[in-house]
Design an enzyme around this catalytic site. Structure first.
Site, PDB file in Angstrom:
ATOM      1  NE  ARG A  37      36.265   0.260  50.875  1.00 31.95           N
ATOM      2  CZ  ARG A  37      36.659   0.988  51.909  1.00 31.95           C
ATOM      3  NH1 ARG A  37      36.135   2.146  52.153  1.00 31.95           N
ATOM      4  NH2 ARG A  37      37.606   0.532  52.709  1.00 31.95           N
ATOM      5  CD  GLU A  81      39.945   5.862  62.470  1.00 31.86           C
ATOM      6  OE1 GLU A  81      39.074   5.513  61.648  1.00 31.86           O
ATOM      7  OE2 GLU A  81      39.864   5.674  63.692  1.00 31.86           O
ATOM      8  CE  LYS A 109      42.398   2.074  57.836  1.00 31.39           C
ATOM      9  NZ  LYS A 109      42.558   3.453  58.269  1.00 31.39           N
TER      10      LYS A 109
END
Ligand code: ATP
Ligand code: MG
Length: 565
Positions: free
Chosen positions: A263, A37, A273
């Site tokens: 992850r 994204e 982020k």
């Protein structure tokens, strides 16, 4: 991108793909994608996903797509799109023409939504966001149907078209999937598919005022691109039933398989982020590419190499369960790569003058120095040597403890690539007592650093000729956070409180061998005994590089951590 000689440990994803290929699934194709994204810069966690997605496609002779998952216009920006592309290219992957944007599918996605409405599988809900939330129920209680759940197909189509036409304000209506408000998986309780947002999108401008949600967009984008294996991180495991539901009910052209993996989590590091943005916006770091940041651009500026990052990702492997990786492993990977490739240089970070009393005043010796003991082909270079030198302050002690083998009054040491010198005198500041200068004599017979009479010295120290030295700034970095888990919650504190106040130390007036003035921004080298360094890509000027320490030569933290225990 294939790294030679790598030993590839197998993992459950590779096994699954091999099974699919053996079973003749997807006509033998393997197509993966990396779907960032564009709402921030990529970090080392994303590198894991990139290496996995792109690496595995390469390995099976497949293809990989870069797809921007750009359905959240408020938070996204072309600055991020450009930075993401630069970072992936730098990592060594080339997606060629296969660059896609979820926003390019807006018209098609709208069509899929209409299919769902026509099947009675989606409806326009006019409850407020708060009411939708309170109707959802909990893990132990079923949700409640919205009073709008049974609108007719005709009414739903009409309202959805008018949402698109901009007739309603943000939040007035949403489009929801019609699944089951009592579903044990909360995600399946009539999830929202579209919402109204009257904002300009960085690619589609004001063409749209309704935007599709992630769970609706992602699976259909995968299907439109013919993705065979949709690898995503573990937090999407609960979303998989919805992923499959949308593909089936909207009659997608194919049905990619979602596979989840853990992850990357790293000690002393934040990989979110949202939090990284906070560090930038609140000025705790200078920018996204601050060399202390775990972003790809920060690591690059710090002096990390693409090979080091790829090797790290290979080494940590992929697992189905969350685990925390020691940041020392990342440091190990860069040391390993730079050890092979970095030219050795001499640089004095905290200079102390050393005068050789018996060395002729105007004489300059040109000494041969080895560029890399790990790689003979890198050859040798000349080092100027003269009467006045700089050595590291730490390499002289007036009153040394037992195991100190460097310079001290009366002691003889080797100057790297040069001569044996013996300390004869010390000059101190009369007021402060600070050591200003040490005096030595040298033995001309030891040129090159060994004695013809077989006399041994225990210490070897580095040096730079004072009149030839190149003077510049060097920045030393320490961990950005003080806790192994920076997110660790201690009463009323958050990760910002765990920032290390001493994560950067800028040394000015460092004295470096003159060859170092020639380094171009981004070039790396080893300062012998001091670590691996690179010329900063932003602050260096032609002929005047400024250096960042990438990593120390050894894992000094491991020792400190041990001592603390
Ligand atoms: P963040 O939590 O940092 O905001 P994100 O998941 O929201 O990350 P995206 O841009 O959506 O960021 O991520 C793109 C891809 O990278 C996703 O497929 C995601 O699963 C993967 N990814 C993100 N963070 C990690 C991580 N720490 N380890 C492995 N993969 C990750
Ligand atoms: Mg995400």
């Amino acid at each position: 991108m294939n790294d030679q000689n790598k030993t590839t440990p197998s993992n459950f994803i590779r096994t699954k793909i091999m099974e699919d290929l053996a079973a003749g699934k997807n006509d033998g194709r393997v197509i993966t994608r990396f779907p960032p994204e564009p709402n921030g810069y990529l970090h080392i966690g994303h590198a894991k996903s990139i290496c996995l997605n792109f690496g595995i496609a390469d390995e099976f002779g497949g293809k990989y797509n870069l797809r921007f998952d750009d359905t959240n216009p408020e938070k996204e920006d072309v600055e991020y799109v450009d930075a993401i592309k630069e970072d992936i290219r730098w990592l060594g992957y080339d997606w060629g023409e296969r660059e896609f944007y979820a926003s390019n599918y807006f018209e098609k996605l709208f069509g899929f939504a209409v299919i769902l409405i026509e099947q009675g599988k989606a409806y326009v809900d006019s409850l407020s966001a708060g009411d939708i939330r309170s109707h959802r129920g909990t893990l132990t209680e079923p949700g409640k149907d919205s009073p709008y759940r049974n609108r007719s197909v005709k009414e739903n189509l009409d309202l959805f078209n008018r949402m698109r036409a901009g007739e309603f304000e943000d939040g007035a209506h949403v489009l929801r999937a019609r699944i089951d408000m009592a579903h044990p998986n909360l995600i399946m309780r009539d999830p929202t598919l579209y919402r109204i947002r009257k904002v300009v999108h960085h690619r589609t401008g004001d063409a749209w005022c309704i935007y599709p949600m992630y769970d609706f967009t992602h699976c259909l984008s995968d299907a439109l691109e013919g993705i065979t294996h949709s690898l995503c991180s573990l937090e999407f495991e609960n979303n998989r039933p919805l992923y499959d539901w949308v593909l089936d009910e909207a009659k997608a052209p194919c049905h990619p398989q979602q596979i989840e993996f853990a992850r990357l989590k790293l000690t002393y590091t934040i990989l979110s982020k949202r939090k990284l943005i906070q560090l930038v916006e609140q000025g705790h770091v200078t920018a996204w590419d601050d060399p202390r940041m775990p972003t790809i651009s920060g690591l690059r500026r710090r002096g990390y190499t693409p090979a080091a990052i790829r090797n790290f990702c290979e080494r940590i492997g992929v697992a189905k369960r969350d685990s925390i990786v020691d940041v020392g492993l990342l440091e190990f990977a860069v040391r390993e790569d730079l050890n092979r490739r970095a030219p050795r240089m001499l640089g004095v970070l905290r200079p102390l003058r050393l005068v050789i009393d018996n060395y002729p005043e105007d004489q300059v010796d040109e000494l041969d120095a080895v560029n890399n003991p790990e790689d003979e082909t890198m050859g040798t270079r000349k080092l100027p040597f003269s009467k006045v030198l700089y050595i590291e302050k730490d390499d002289f002690l007036e009153d040394p403890p037992k195991k100190y083998f460097r310079l001290a009054p009366g002691r003889e040491v080797r100057l790297r690539y040069a001569y044996y010198v013996t300390c004869t005198d010390v000059v101190k500041d009369e007021q402060t007592g600070e050591i200003m200068e040490v005096h030595c004599t040298y033995d001309p017979a030891t040129r090159g650093g060994s004695s013809p009479d077989g006399r041994k010295v225990k210490g070897t120290i580095h040096w730079v000729s004072a009149s030839h030295a190149f003077e510049t700034d060097v920045r030393l970095y320490d961990r950005l956070f003080m806790q192994p888990d920076p997110d660790e919650k201690t009463e009323g504190k958050n990760f910002i409180d765990n920032l290390n106040p001493d994560s950067i130390e800028t040394l000015s007036g460092c004295k470096l061998e003159p060859n170092l003035a020639l380094l171009a921004p981004g070039d790396f080298c080893q300062f012998e005994r001091m670590g691996y360094f690179c010329a900063d890509a932003k602050d260096s000027r032609p002929g005047k590089p400024v250096f960042n320490r990438t990593v120390t030569l050894r894992d000094s933290w491991a020792k400190i951590d041990k001592a603390r225990k």
